[in-house]
Design an enzyme around this catalytic site. Structure first.
Site, mmCIF file in Angstrom:
data_model
loop_
_atom_site.group_PDB
_atom_site.id
_atom_site.type_symbol
_atom_site.label_atom_id
_atom_site.label_comp_id
_atom_site.label_asym_id
_atom_site.label_seq_id
_atom_site.Cartn_x
_atom_site.Cartn_y
_atom_site.Cartn_z
ATOM 1 N N CYS A 83 0.828 -1.227 0.000
ATOM 2 C CA CYS A 83 0.000 0.000 0.000
ATOM 3 C C CYS A 83 0.852 1.261 0.000
ATOM 4 O O CYS A 83 0.323 2.368 -0.140
ATOM 5 C CB CYS A 83 -0.947 -0.009 1.191
ATOM 6 S SG CYS A 83 -1.993 -1.468 1.224
ATOM 7 N N HIS A 332 -9.193 3.835 -1.164
ATOM 8 C CA HIS A 332 -7.808 3.345 -1.061
ATOM 9 C C HIS A 332 -7.459 2.431 -2.241
ATOM 10 O O HIS A 332 -7.408 1.219 -2.096
ATOM 11 C CB HIS A 332 -7.652 2.618 0.282
ATOM 12 C CG HIS A 332 -6.264 2.138 0.593
ATOM 13 N ND1 HIS A 332 -5.117 2.723 0.070
ATOM 14 C CD2 HIS A 332 -5.834 1.110 1.386
ATOM 15 C CE1 HIS A 332 -4.057 2.074 0.519
ATOM 16 N NE2 HIS A 332 -4.458 1.095 1.313
HETATM 17 N N1 COA Z 1 -16.794 2.002 4.432
HETATM 18 C C1 COA Z 1 -18.079 2.389 4.240
HETATM 19 N N2 COA Z 1 -18.929 1.757 3.410
HETATM 20 C C2 COA Z 1 -18.443 0.720 2.731
HETATM 21 C C3 COA Z 1 -17.116 0.268 2.853
HETATM 22 C C4 COA Z 1 -16.289 0.956 3.742
HETATM 23 N N3 COA Z 1 -15.021 0.576 3.937
HETATM 24 N N4 COA Z 1 -16.927 -0.793 2.033
HETATM 25 C C5 COA Z 1 -18.099 -0.991 1.406
HETATM 26 N N5 COA Z 1 -19.007 -0.100 1.822
HETATM 27 C C6 COA Z 1 -20.421 -0.010 1.447
HETATM 28 C C7 COA Z 1 -20.620 -0.117 -0.035
HETATM 29 O O1 COA Z 1 -20.666 1.158 -0.652
HETATM 30 C C8 COA Z 1 -21.978 -0.797 -0.097
HETATM 31 O O2 COA Z 1 -22.979 0.160 0.134
HETATM 32 P P1 COA Z 1 -24.388 0.086 -0.645
HETATM 33 O O3 COA Z 1 -24.980 -1.243 -0.248
HETATM 34 O O4 COA Z 1 -25.110 1.287 -0.129
HETATM 35 O O5 COA Z 1 -24.023 0.161 -2.096
HETATM 36 C C9 COA Z 1 -21.966 -1.727 1.106
HETATM 37 O O6 COA Z 1 -21.029 -1.134 2.023
HETATM 38 C C10 COA Z 1 -21.524 -3.144 0.777
HETATM 39 O O7 COA Z 1 -20.382 -3.053 -0.041
HETATM 40 P P2 COA Z 1 -19.528 -4.304 -0.459
HETATM 41 O O8 COA Z 1 -18.635 -3.871 -1.578
HETATM 42 O O9 COA Z 1 -20.434 -5.492 -0.678
HETATM 43 O O10 COA Z 1 -18.667 -4.535 0.841
HETATM 44 P P3 COA Z 1 -17.800 -5.781 1.149
HETATM 45 O O11 COA Z 1 -18.401 -6.489 2.309
HETATM 46 O O12 COA Z 1 -17.529 -6.564 -0.090
HETATM 47 O O13 COA Z 1 -16.414 -5.117 1.627
HETATM 48 C C11 COA Z 1 -14.915 -4.621 3.397
HETATM 49 C C12 COA Z 1 -16.326 -4.428 2.836
HETATM 50 C C13 COA Z 1 -14.754 -3.797 4.643
HETATM 51 C C14 COA Z 1 -14.659 -6.089 3.726
HETATM 52 C C15 COA Z 1 -13.899 -4.148 2.319
HETATM 53 O O14 COA Z 1 -14.151 -2.807 1.995
HETATM 54 C C16 COA Z 1 -12.469 -4.312 2.763
HETATM 55 O O15 COA Z 1 -11.922 -5.402 2.713
HETATM 56 N N6 COA Z 1 -11.814 -3.226 3.174
HETATM 57 C C17 COA Z 1 -10.430 -3.266 3.611
HETATM 58 C C18 COA Z 1 -9.515 -3.136 2.429
HETATM 59 C C19 COA Z 1 -8.093 -3.351 2.839
HETATM 60 O O16 COA Z 1 -7.758 -4.221 3.613
HETATM 61 N N7 COA Z 1 -7.177 -2.552 2.284
HETATM 62 C C20 COA Z 1 -5.783 -2.648 2.572
HETATM 63 C C21 COA Z 1 -5.520 -1.993 3.856
HETATM 64 S S1 COA Z 1 -3.871 -2.198 4.416
#
Ligand code: COA
Length: 385
Positions: A83, A332
């Protein structure tokens, strides 16, 4: 060190389904050229931060893609540091100018993450951890940062669940004022606390999202940048590393590589944390912002909670942090994040940040982390005109 910023360009961050990696990259490249008012042939070299091209798009060799986009045959290299790939690419660009190898360098960061399902992205991101000690056993990035959050909140109970949520509330507040941001909605503490649990204590709104986006910055040696009337100069670049795995780390309540990188960059710039007008920090999870604020010297270890309790990290308060919306709200796209931070720093120092503008901003810091703290890269930006 004085390296001028002569151009910036950024795409919208979010789910961008009508463009692939190549088109996203081209978009930010053209915007930066337009901002710098130069033609592609004036660029001597390119560096492009990208982490997941191979695992999510089947595309490596992104260095050559970046020059092909502009019909150039100049030196061009993809840079990978999880990252922190974006900041590492910027550092390589700086080094190319400092060595005399190049006078004008284009630095890109690009990532296309939303074309595959979340499980695939989670697995690919875990490449930034330790495969033998962590990934093989089922750990994920939310899982790693939840371990850090639990360790920190156990040692420093003053960081309560409520105060941790304030990190996300503030970043969404800033994101709502940033046109290129993924989430432009303000939220409350309750939204964070009551959202879906991802990895205890981290809920959905404690996590940065999965994002597409591209960002480009064009930098130049001091004399050229001055002739072009640049106001913003990079005066320090620090880089430090640590163990890949948390199991081998000396501490779970701080990210020491961030502090070491900051100390290097501050020393080069002849500043202390007291001189800093604002910072863009790596808030991949809310707990990461708390540790970043401490690594940069705005609070001692265990005491950053005070800044959030007293709402001191908003753009118009004492320690503006993540005026872009941070990774949390702005999104991100991993390889692009470090360049986005540099662009936000430039916009703030040029006075172009509109309704999130930090008043009288003169010194900005960017803090970009790879993995759970195995790589950290810090840059100092100054307004010098
Ligand atoms: N914050 C706020 N809302 C979020 C979000 C977040 N981080 N991620 C997704 N959403 C919302 C989406 O917009 C969607 O909203 P909607 O239903 O109104 O359209 C809903 O939540 C579901 O989205 P979806 O894409 O199905 O979420 P997901 O369950 O597949 O993924 C996480 C959610 C948290 C698991 C994913 O964002 C993630 O893995 N984040 C971490 C990424 C990471 O590790 N990066 C590297 C860091 S070192």
């Amino acid at each position: 060190m004085k390296i001028g910023v002569i151009g910036i360009g950024i795409t919208r961050f979010g789910e961008i389904w009508d463009r692939g990696l190549r088109e996203l990259l081209l978009d930010s490249q053209l915007r930066a050229l337009n901002d710098a008012k130069i033609v592609p042939q004036q660029i001597d070299a390119m560096f492009t931060g990208n982490m997941l091209g191979d695992s999510l798009s089947g595309q490596v060799h992104i260095g050559a893609m970046a020059t092909e986009n502009l019909n150039l045959d100049k030196p061009s290299i993809r840079v990978e540091g999880a990252c922190a790939s974006g900041a590492l690419a910027l550092r390589q660009g700086i080094k190319a100018i400092e060595s005399g190898d190049a006078e004008i360098v284009m630095v890109n960061g690009v990532e296309k993450m939303t074309d595959v399902d979340t499980g695939q992205v989670t697995t690919a991101l875990m490449g930034a951890g330790d495969e033998e000690l962590e990934g093989f056993h089922g750990l994920t990035f939310p899982g790693l940062y939840s371990l850090l959050a639990n360790a920190y909140m156990h040692k420093y109970p003053s960081l309560t669940r409520d105060i941790l949520a304030e990190v996300a509330v503030k970043n969404h507040f800033h994101g709502a004022r940033n046109s290129y941001c993924q989430f432009k909605n303000e939220i409350t503490k309750e939204t964070v606390i009551n959202s879906t649990m991802v990895a205890d204590p981290l809920t959905l709104f404690d996590c940065s999202p999965i994002t597409d986006g591209s960002a480009t910055i064009i930098i130049a040696k001091e004399e050229i940048a001055k002739k072009m009337n640049s106001e913003v100069f990079i005066t320090g670049s620090g880089l430090a590393t640590d163990t890949l795995s948390l199991a081998r780390r000396n501490t779970l309540t701080a990210i020491p590589a961030g502090q070491k990188a900051a100390n290097q960059a501050y020393a080069q710039s002849n500043i202390t944390s007291k001189d800093i007008s604002f910072a863009e920090v790596h808030d991949c999870f809310t707990i990461a912002e708390i540790m970043a604020v401490e690594a940069l010297g705005f609070a001692k270890e265990g005491e950053a909670f005070n800044l959030y309790k007293n709402k001191e990290t908003y753009f118009d308060s004492k320690h503006p942090i993540n005026t872009s919306g941070g990774l949390k709200a702005c999104g991100h796209p991993v390889g692009a994040t470090g360049i986005k931070q540099a662009i936000e720093a430039t916009m703030q120092l040029r006075g172009e940040a509109k309704n999130r503008q930090v008043l009288n901003a003169t010194v900005g810091v960017t803090h970009n982390v790879g993995g759970s703290g195995a790589t950290a890269c810090v840059h100092v930006f100054k307004r010098l005109r």
